[in-house]
Design an enzyme around this catalytic site. Structure first.
Site, PDB file in Angstrom:
ATOM      1  N   LYS A 182       0.872  -1.175   0.000  1.00  0.00           N
ATOM      2  CA  LYS A 182       0.000   0.000   0.000  1.00  0.00           C
ATOM      3  C   LYS A 182       0.904   1.219   0.000  1.00  0.00           C
ATOM      4  O   LYS A 182       2.036   1.151   0.499  1.00  0.00           O
ATOM      5  CB  LYS A 182      -0.861   0.016   1.283  1.00  0.00           C
ATOM      6  CG  LYS A 182      -2.141   0.780   1.147  1.00  0.00           C
ATOM      7  CD  LYS A 182      -3.255  -0.075   0.570  1.00  0.00           C
ATOM      8  CE  LYS A 182      -4.501   0.736   0.328  1.00  0.00           C
ATOM      9  NZ  LYS A 182      -5.611  -0.093  -0.189  1.00  0.00           N
ATOM     10  N   GLY A 208     -25.520   2.185   2.779  1.00  0.00           N
ATOM     11  CA  GLY A 208     -24.602   2.955   1.929  1.00  0.00           C
ATOM     12  C   GLY A 208     -24.851   2.611   0.472  1.00  0.00           C
ATOM     13  O   GLY A 208     -24.468   1.535   0.010  1.00  0.00           O
ATOM     14  N   VAL A 209     -25.533   3.535  -0.223  1.00  0.00           N
ATOM     15  CA  VAL A 209     -25.810   3.261  -1.644  1.00  0.00           C
ATOM     16  C   VAL A 209     -24.944   4.175  -2.505  1.00  0.00           C
ATOM     17  O   VAL A 209     -25.429   5.020  -3.241  1.00  0.00           O
ATOM     18  CB  VAL A 209     -27.316   3.377  -1.990  1.00  0.00           C
ATOM     19  CG1 VAL A 209     -28.017   2.083  -1.666  1.00  0.00           C
ATOM     20  CG2 VAL A 209     -27.987   4.541  -1.271  1.00  0.00           C
ATOM     21  N   VAL A 242     -20.579   1.148  -4.742  1.00  0.00           N
ATOM     22  CA  VAL A 242     -20.775  -0.302  -4.640  1.00  0.00           C
ATOM     23  C   VAL A 242     -22.216  -0.633  -4.240  1.00  0.00           C
ATOM     24  O   VAL A 242     -22.866  -1.490  -4.850  1.00  0.00           O
ATOM     25  CB  VAL A 242     -19.799  -0.931  -3.603  1.00  0.00           C
ATOM     26  CG1 VAL A 242     -20.051  -2.434  -3.485  1.00  0.00           C
ATOM     27  CG2 VAL A 242     -18.358  -0.666  -3.989  1.00  0.00           C
TER      28      VAL A 242
END
Ligand code: NAD
Length: 373
Positions: free
Chosen positions: A86, A188-189, A192
């Protein structure tokens, strides 16, 4: 920690078991750059580039160490030929376009000096335009597909993987993988959650939708013929599946006793506040699909594209293998008495101990040899 002081760089690294960290200060912008290589047993360390203003640069390093380790698990769980890595660009504040471009180009040049031991991609705070900038100076970038018609957003692939993972979870928990009439709560729309909710509605699930952006959730619920749930009422809402697709740590000692679902299976990273929360879910009879397994679809699709596979049906076929991976994790959990999280960890450790499939570790150079045009 010494005398109540917050941990410094050396404190963070003292017990860390990764390969190493490249630390550099980008003087023109005052950004601290951390390139973290956690494990390269299966292939080159690969994971996104996070750009963020942290309370202090050390917090950026801590984030990078944790996220790089998570990538080791993600690739190994799917038996993909990549290792955990990362990078973090801890900026002192927002950068204007010119300063941002300069930073990204210098970051790209730094990656060249690693000669392919680390490959980057978009993450929180960076996007595909930033990846194109980095790719002006280095080949070690995933998500720059070299063809304008290639899919550029990993989220629909992540959503497909979660959808496939929910099917495996329904089968395991209820002995029946039909979506028809199942109540599935998508929290949570966004990139994803929205395509996931659409897929679920398409196969007859009763979709419940929540988002901190209330207008968005209400609009999605209406569009899908589903039901709006207030963001405050998610924990405690009665449903078959709770799919966290917003933020992490929604599963913890305070929330788990109040859950009224049979399954937790969603896209959010780091859903458990503590690893021990997996045990609490288990004790309540709630099946937990480990987040880093079920949400790997986007990362899988983008690395396959990097390796030269751009046919969408084939990418989708590979991503839906998440369903079989979860099947085997759930089976192992049932047979051994381990939680699904422990069974996933055991699978990762077995794959890392075996080493790369075929015995030969890949490199970015090999992959590009078969790669895109
Ligand atoms: P996004 O920013 O597009 O969407 C997140 C949605 O969650 C937004 O609509 C936001 O309003 C809502 N939200 C934020 N806080 C909330 C809260 N407390 N309660 C309810 N809703 C809230 O993000 P995304 O790309 O859809 O990613 C969602 C999650 O999945 C994140 O945790 C992300 O790390 C993880 N993830 C995403 C991908 C990907 O391919 N995008 C891959 C792996 C994991």
């Amino acid at each position: 920690m010494i005398g109540g002081e917050p941990p410094g760089i050396l404190d963070l690294l003292a017990d860390w078991e990764g390969i190493g960290v490249i630390v550099r200060r980008d003087r023109p912008t005052g950004t601290w750059i951390f390139v973290v290589l956690h494990n390269d047993t299966l292939g080159p360390a690969t994971g996104g580039c996070r750009m963020k203003v942290y309370p202090s640069p050390v917090d950026g390093l801590a984030d990078g160490l944790r996220l790089a380790e998570g990538m080791t698990y993600k690739w190994a769980a799917m038996d993909f030929p990549f290792g955990g890595g990362k990078s973090v660009l801890a900026t002192p504040g927002p950068l204007d376009a010119e300063a941002r471009r300069g930073l990204l180009l210098r970051f790209g040049t730094l990656l060249n000096s690693l000669g392919g031991r680390y490959g980057t991609g978009a993450d929180l705070g960076t996007d595909s335009d930033d990846m194109r900038t980095i790719a002006e100076v280095t080949p070690y970038v995933i998500g720059v597909h070299g063809r304008s018609d290639g899919p550029m957003d990993p989220s629909p692939f992540t959503a497909l993987g979660v959808f496939a993972g929910i099917r495996a979870s329904l089968r395991q928990r209820f002995g029946d993988d039909s979506f028809d009439g199942r109540r599935i709560l998508v929290e949570g729309v966004g990139s994803v959650g929205s395509p996931l909710a659409q897929r679920l509605a398409d196969v007859g699930a009763v979709v419940l939708v929540a988002d901190i952006a209330e207008g968005r959730a209400r609009a999605e619920a209406e569009r899908l013929g589903g039901t709006w749930v207030s963001a405050d009422a998610v924990i405690g809402a009665e449903c078959d599946v709770y799919a966290p697709c917003a933020v992490g740590a929604t599963l913890n000692v305070e929330t788990i006793p109040r859950l009224r679902c049979g399954v937790v299976a969603g896209a959010a990273n780091n859903q458990l506040r503590e690893e021990t929360d997996a045990q609490l879910l288990d004790e309540r009879g709630i099946l937990y699909a480990p987040d880093y397994v079920i949400n790997a679809g986007g990362a899988m699709a983008f690395t396959l594209i990097f390796q030269g596979e751009t046919r969408v049906p084939e990418l989708e076929r590979r991503v839906t293998a998440i369903e079989r991976t979860l099947d085997s994790i759930f089976q192992e959990s049932e047979l051994s008495g381990l939680t699904p999280l422990e069974a996933a960890r055991a699978r990762v450790e077995r794959i890392l101990a075996r080493g790369p499939a075929g015995g030969v570790s890949s490199s970015f150079e090999d992959m590009r040899g078969h790669g895109e045009g």
